[in-house]
Design an enzyme around this catalytic site. Structure first.
Site, PDB file in Angstrom:
ATOM      1  N   THR A  12      13.485   1.606  14.366  1.00  0.00           N
ATOM      2  CA  THR A  12      13.510   0.927  13.070  1.00  0.00           C
ATOM      3  C   THR A  12      12.467  -0.181  13.036  1.00  0.00           C
ATOM      4  O   THR A  12      12.163  -0.778  14.070  1.00  0.00           O
ATOM      5  CB  THR A  12      14.910   0.307  12.785  1.00  0.00           C
ATOM      6  N   ASP A  72      19.889   5.355   8.207  1.00  0.00           N
ATOM      7  CA  ASP A  72      19.489   5.259   6.815  1.00  0.00           C
ATOM      8  C   ASP A  72      20.666   4.776   5.999  1.00  0.00           C
ATOM      9  O   ASP A  72      21.787   5.268   6.169  1.00  0.00           O
ATOM     10  CB  ASP A  72      18.993   6.617   6.303  1.00  0.00           C
ATOM     11  N   PHE A 150      20.296  -9.442   4.420  1.00  0.00           N
ATOM     12  CA  PHE A 150      19.068  -8.950   3.784  1.00  0.00           C
ATOM     13  C   PHE A 150      19.433  -8.054   2.600  1.00  0.00           C
ATOM     14  O   PHE A 150      20.613  -7.805   2.338  1.00  0.00           O
ATOM     15  CB  PHE A 150      18.209  -8.183   4.804  1.00  0.00           C
ATOM     16  N   GLY A 151      18.395  -7.565   1.920  1.00  0.00           N
ATOM     17  CA  GLY A 151      18.583  -6.582   0.846  1.00  0.00           C
ATOM     18  C   GLY A 151      19.599  -7.038  -0.199  1.00  0.00           C
ATOM     19  O   GLY A 151      19.536  -8.149  -0.721  1.00  0.00           O
ATOM     20  N   LYS A 174      30.198  -9.696   9.115  1.00  0.00           N
ATOM     21  CA  LYS A 174      29.668  -8.541   8.359  1.00  0.00           C
ATOM     22  C   LYS A 174      29.837  -7.268   9.196  1.00  0.00           C
ATOM     23  O   LYS A 174      30.319  -6.242   8.701  1.00  0.00           O
ATOM     24  CB  LYS A 174      28.187  -8.760   7.996  1.00  0.00           C
ATOM     25  N   HIS A 179      29.272  -0.981   6.568  1.00  0.00           N
ATOM     26  CA  HIS A 179      28.879   0.429   6.705  1.00  0.00           C
ATOM     27  C   HIS A 179      28.176   0.667   8.044  1.00  0.00           C
ATOM     28  O   HIS A 179      28.506   1.581   8.785  1.00  0.00           O
ATOM     29  CB  HIS A 179      27.956   0.804   5.532  1.00  0.00           C
TER      30      HIS A 179
HETATM   31  P1  IMP Z   1      17.016   1.874   4.259  1.00  0.00           P
HETATM   32  O1  IMP Z   1      16.259   3.018   3.616  1.00  0.00           O
HETATM   33  O2  IMP Z   1      18.062   2.330   5.215  1.00  0.00           O
HETATM   34  O3  IMP Z   1      16.124   0.832   4.842  1.00  0.00           O
HETATM   35  O4  IMP Z   1      17.838   1.130   3.121  1.00  0.00           O
HETATM   36  C1  IMP Z   1      17.449   1.132   1.783  1.00  0.00           C
HETATM   37  C2  IMP Z   1      17.676  -0.197   1.133  1.00  0.00           C
HETATM   38  O5  IMP Z   1      19.079  -0.435   1.025  1.00  0.00           O
HETATM   39  C3  IMP Z   1      17.086  -1.383   1.873  1.00  0.00           C
HETATM   40  O6  IMP Z   1      15.793  -1.653   1.426  1.00  0.00           O
HETATM   41  C4  IMP Z   1      18.014  -2.509   1.500  1.00  0.00           C
HETATM   42  O7  IMP Z   1      17.564  -3.128   0.338  1.00  0.00           O
HETATM   43  C5  IMP Z   1      19.331  -1.811   1.215  1.00  0.00           C
HETATM   44  N1  IMP Z   1      20.252  -1.974   2.344  1.00  0.00           N
HETATM   45  C6  IMP Z   1      20.497  -1.125   3.362  1.00  0.00           C
HETATM   46  N2  IMP Z   1      21.404  -1.647   4.191  1.00  0.00           N
HETATM   47  C7  IMP Z   1      21.748  -2.846   3.689  1.00  0.00           C
HETATM   48  C8  IMP Z   1      22.613  -3.869   4.125  1.00  0.00           C
HETATM   49  O8  IMP Z   1      23.287  -3.808   5.151  1.00  0.00           O
HETATM   50  N3  IMP Z   1      22.672  -4.952   3.324  1.00  0.00           N
HETATM   51  C9  IMP Z   1      21.945  -5.090   2.179  1.00  0.00           C
HETATM   52  N4  IMP Z   1      21.115  -4.177   1.746  1.00  0.00           N
HETATM   53  C10 IMP Z   1      20.995  -3.049   2.507  1.00  0.00           C
END
Ligand code: IMP
Length: 202
Positions: A12, A72, A150-151, A174, A179
């Site tokens: 990652t 993912d 984040f996110g 958390k 998840h």
């Molecule tokens: P990814 O493709 O697994 O990196 O996830 C897609 C998007 O989902 C990321 O850019 C984050 O914005 C959001 N995301 C995934 N996991 C989390 C989390 O644990 N917390 C908040 N946002 C998440």
């Protein structure tokens, strides 16, 4: 003599994801040493997270000579957005962000949202690919709150801790309900079971 732990790579580029998962490995007795490997991963657009994770895993399988996994995840606003942004989470976060997501919700109290995570593991000793998953249900906060994570963390309120967004929780808090935390606990259960059966039948 101290037992040599086998290596397990988490592929990652997301340092937040790696911190969350390595914290779980630190807290538990895991029969593996976890290392981050930041390789360029091909993100395909597909209808489900499992397909995306398996594609990522298969695209780098030849490059790694150890057990490794990719993860993912996606954010699904089931009410009122019928699961949007889901597999488009990364793009939606980059374009409209948390402010934009909040502007799509009218009634925060009745909203329903979830995070889902899929982990695809290549387990070298068995030459097998295994899938582990986790999800967490909650709702959308009426404003951006918190400084951790984040996110979409600052706008997600998990059902288990109704007063706080994911961003207001410490990493261990958390991890205990998230998840990603659930998916990784499933992976750890697998590693522990495998280790036990090898000890029984060496
Ligand atoms: P990814 O493709 O697994 O990196 O996830 C897609 C998007 O989902 C990321 O850019 C984050 O914005 C959001 N995301 C995934 N996991 C989390 C989390 O644990 N917390 C908040 N946002 C998440």
């Amino acid at each position: 003599m101290k037992e040599e732990k086998s290596l397990l790579y988490f592929v990652t580029g997301n340092k937040n994801k790696f911190s969350e998962i390595s914290q779980i490995f630190k807290n538990r007795q895991i029969p593996c040493k976890l290392k981050q490997l930041d390789l360029d991963l091909i993100e395909i657009q597909a209808e489900n997270l499992e397909e995306i994770a398996l594609f990522k895993l298969n695209s780098i399988k030849k490059e790694i000579n150890e057990s490794f996994f990719v993860e993912d995840a996606g954010f699904f606003v089931d009410d009122p957005l019928n699961g949007f942004p889901g597999v488009y989470s990364s793009y939606v976060f980059k374009t409209i962000g948390n402010e934009g997501m909040l502007s799509l919700i009218k009634d925060y109290e009745t909203s329903k949202a979830q995070f889902r995570a899929i982990i695809a593991l290549y387990y070298k000793p068995l030459d097998k690919i295994l899938i582990f998953q986790g999800n967490v249900q909650g709702k959308i906060s009426n404003k951006i709150r918190g400084t951790h994570g984040f996110g979409f963390d600052p706008i997600f309120i998990p059902n288990e801790i109704p007063g706080k967004t994911f961003s207001e929780l410490l990493i261990d808090e958390k991890n205990a309900i998230s998840h990603r935390g659930i998916a990784i606990e499933n992976l750890i259960d697998f590693l522990k079971k495998i280790k036990k059966s090898v000890e029984k039948f060496p």
